[in-house]
Design a protein around this motif. Structure first.
Motif, PDB file in Angstrom:
ATOM      1  N   MET A   1      26.634 -14.158 -51.329  1.00 39.08           N
ATOM      2  CA  MET A   1      26.936 -12.870 -51.473  1.00 39.08           C
ATOM      3  C   MET A   1      28.255 -12.661 -50.508  1.00 39.08           C
ATOM      4  SD  MET A   1      24.984  -9.300 -51.102  1.00 39.08           S
ATOM      5  CE  MET A   1      24.033  -9.818 -49.885  1.00 39.08           C
ATOM      6  N   SER A   2      29.305 -12.471 -50.917  1.00 36.88           N
ATOM      7  CA  SER A   2      30.293 -12.073 -50.104  1.00 36.88           C
ATOM      8  C   SER A   2      30.556 -10.681 -49.428  1.00 36.88           C
ATOM      9  CB  SER A   2      31.718 -12.445 -50.812  1.00 36.88           C
ATOM     10  OG  SER A   2      31.922 -11.376 -51.991  1.00 36.88           O
ATOM     11  N   PRO A   3      31.157 -10.338 -48.288  1.00 43.70           N
ATOM     12  CA  PRO A   3      31.177  -9.111 -47.581  1.00 43.70           C
ATOM     13  C   PRO A   3      32.084  -8.351 -48.407  1.00 43.70           C
ATOM     14  CG  PRO A   3      32.059 -11.057 -46.317  1.00 43.70           C
ATOM     15  CD  PRO A   3      31.461 -11.548 -47.512  1.00 43.70           C
ATOM     16  N   ARG A   5      35.105  -6.223 -49.226  1.00 40.91           N
ATOM     17  CA  ARG A   5      36.495  -6.313 -48.512  1.00 40.91           C
ATOM     18  C   ARG A   5      36.862  -4.901 -48.263  1.00 40.91           C
ATOM     19  NH1 ARG A   5      39.228 -10.343 -52.754  1.00 40.91           N
ATOM     20  NH2 ARG A   5      39.826  -8.226 -53.813  1.00 40.91           N
ATOM     21  N   ASP A   8      39.310  -3.246 -50.715  1.00 40.99           N
ATOM     22  CA  ASP A   8      38.825  -2.791 -52.050  1.00 40.99           C
ATOM     23  C   ASP A   8      38.123  -1.147 -51.531  1.00 40.99           C
ATOM     24  OD1 ASP A   8      39.468  -5.218 -53.050  1.00 40.99           O
ATOM     25  OD2 ASP A   8      37.189  -5.805 -53.092  1.00 40.99           O
ATOM     26  N   GLN A  90      26.286  -2.783 -48.848  1.00 43.05           N
ATOM     27  CA  GLN A  90      27.447  -2.779 -49.759  1.00 43.05           C
ATOM     28  C   GLN A  90      27.522  -1.827 -50.724  1.00 43.05           C
ATOM     29  OE1 GLN A  90      27.480  -6.759 -51.648  1.00 43.05           O
ATOM     30  NE2 GLN A  90      28.254  -7.782 -49.503  1.00 43.05           N
ATOM     31  N   GLU A 145      25.843  -3.998 -42.763  1.00 44.18           N
ATOM     32  CA  GLU A 145      26.428  -5.433 -43.551  1.00 44.18           C
ATOM     33  C   GLU A 145      26.584  -6.404 -42.268  1.00 44.18           C
ATOM     34  OE1 GLU A 145      29.154  -7.014 -47.105  1.00 44.18           O
ATOM     35  OE2 GLU A 145      30.306  -5.629 -45.223  1.00 44.18           O
ATOM     36  N   HIS A 146      27.284  -5.854 -41.241  1.00 42.03           N
ATOM     37  CA  HIS A 146      27.690  -6.936 -40.224  1.00 42.03           C
ATOM     38  C   HIS A 146      26.285  -7.324 -39.521  1.00 42.03           C
ATOM     39  CE1 HIS A 146      29.872  -9.098 -36.977  1.00 42.03           C
ATOM     40  NE2 HIS A 146      29.060  -8.157 -36.190  1.00 42.03           N
ATOM     41  N   LYS A 149      24.468 -10.174 -41.289  1.00 40.37           N
ATOM     42  CA  LYS A 149      25.165 -11.577 -41.325  1.00 40.37           C
ATOM     43  C   LYS A 149      24.220 -12.662 -40.832  1.00 40.37           C
ATOM     44  CE  LYS A 149      29.782 -10.212 -42.146  1.00 40.37           C
ATOM     45  NZ  LYS A 149      31.186 -10.314 -41.481  1.00 40.37           N
TER      46      LYS A 149
END
Length: 165
Positions: A1-3, A5, A8, A90, A145-146, A149
């Motif tokens: 899963m990508s963080p 942006r 966006d 997210q 979200e951070h 990680k």
């Protein structure tokens, strides 16, 4: 899963603000009353995410350092819980950007109309509160979200992830 942006989120908020401004401009007189308390659920959600991020960060720090917590041992954090919180973060970031755009569109229409329309002053306050609380939701979601990680693992030689030069 990508963080998520940040670009966006900004593009989404600006696009929704323009669309919202067009809708408000076309139908301002027929819209229902916009009270100042309408955007408050965004603030409640932002507060909940921020408190959850703070608690999760503390539990993960205790678990990573393998030291007893301030009140004895802390239950280990389940990986699926962290994954679900990351997904929630997210989704909340996108929701915050959408609502910041919606309230921003109202604010863009109400600010120039303050001297001409009676309702514009109250709508400007509502729009400003909505933009601030939408941005707060985005910030809290990005922080959560951070926190979710996974930090890079270090091997015995001190290089991240076991990579060797």
């Amino acid at each position: 899963m990508s963080p998520v942006r940040r670009r966006d989120l900004v593009v989404l908020a600006v696009g929704i603000a323009v669309a919202s401004w067009l809708v408000v401009r076309a139908a301002y007189g027929s819209l229902p009353v916009r009270s100042w308390w309408l955007p408050l659920p965004l603030g409640v959600l932002a507060l909940a995410l921020a408190l959850g991020a703070r608690a999760l960060r503390a539990r993960l720090a205790v678990q990573r350092d393998r030291r007893p917590g301030p009140r004895g041992s802390v239950r280990p954090v389940e990986p699926m819980l962290v994954a679900r919180l990351a997904v929630l973060a997210q989704a909340s970031a996108y929701v915050g950007a959408v609502f910041a755009g919606v309230w921003g569109g109202l604010l863009l229409h109400a600010l120039p109309s303050i001297g001409q329309l009676r309702a514009a002053g109250g709508d400007a306050v509502t729009g400003a509160i909505g933009v601030v609380l939408g941005a707060a939701l985005v910030a809290a979601a990005l922080w959560l979200e951070h926190v979710c990680k996974i930090p890079p693992e270090h091997d015995d030689e001190g290089t991240p992830g076991g990579a060797r030069a």
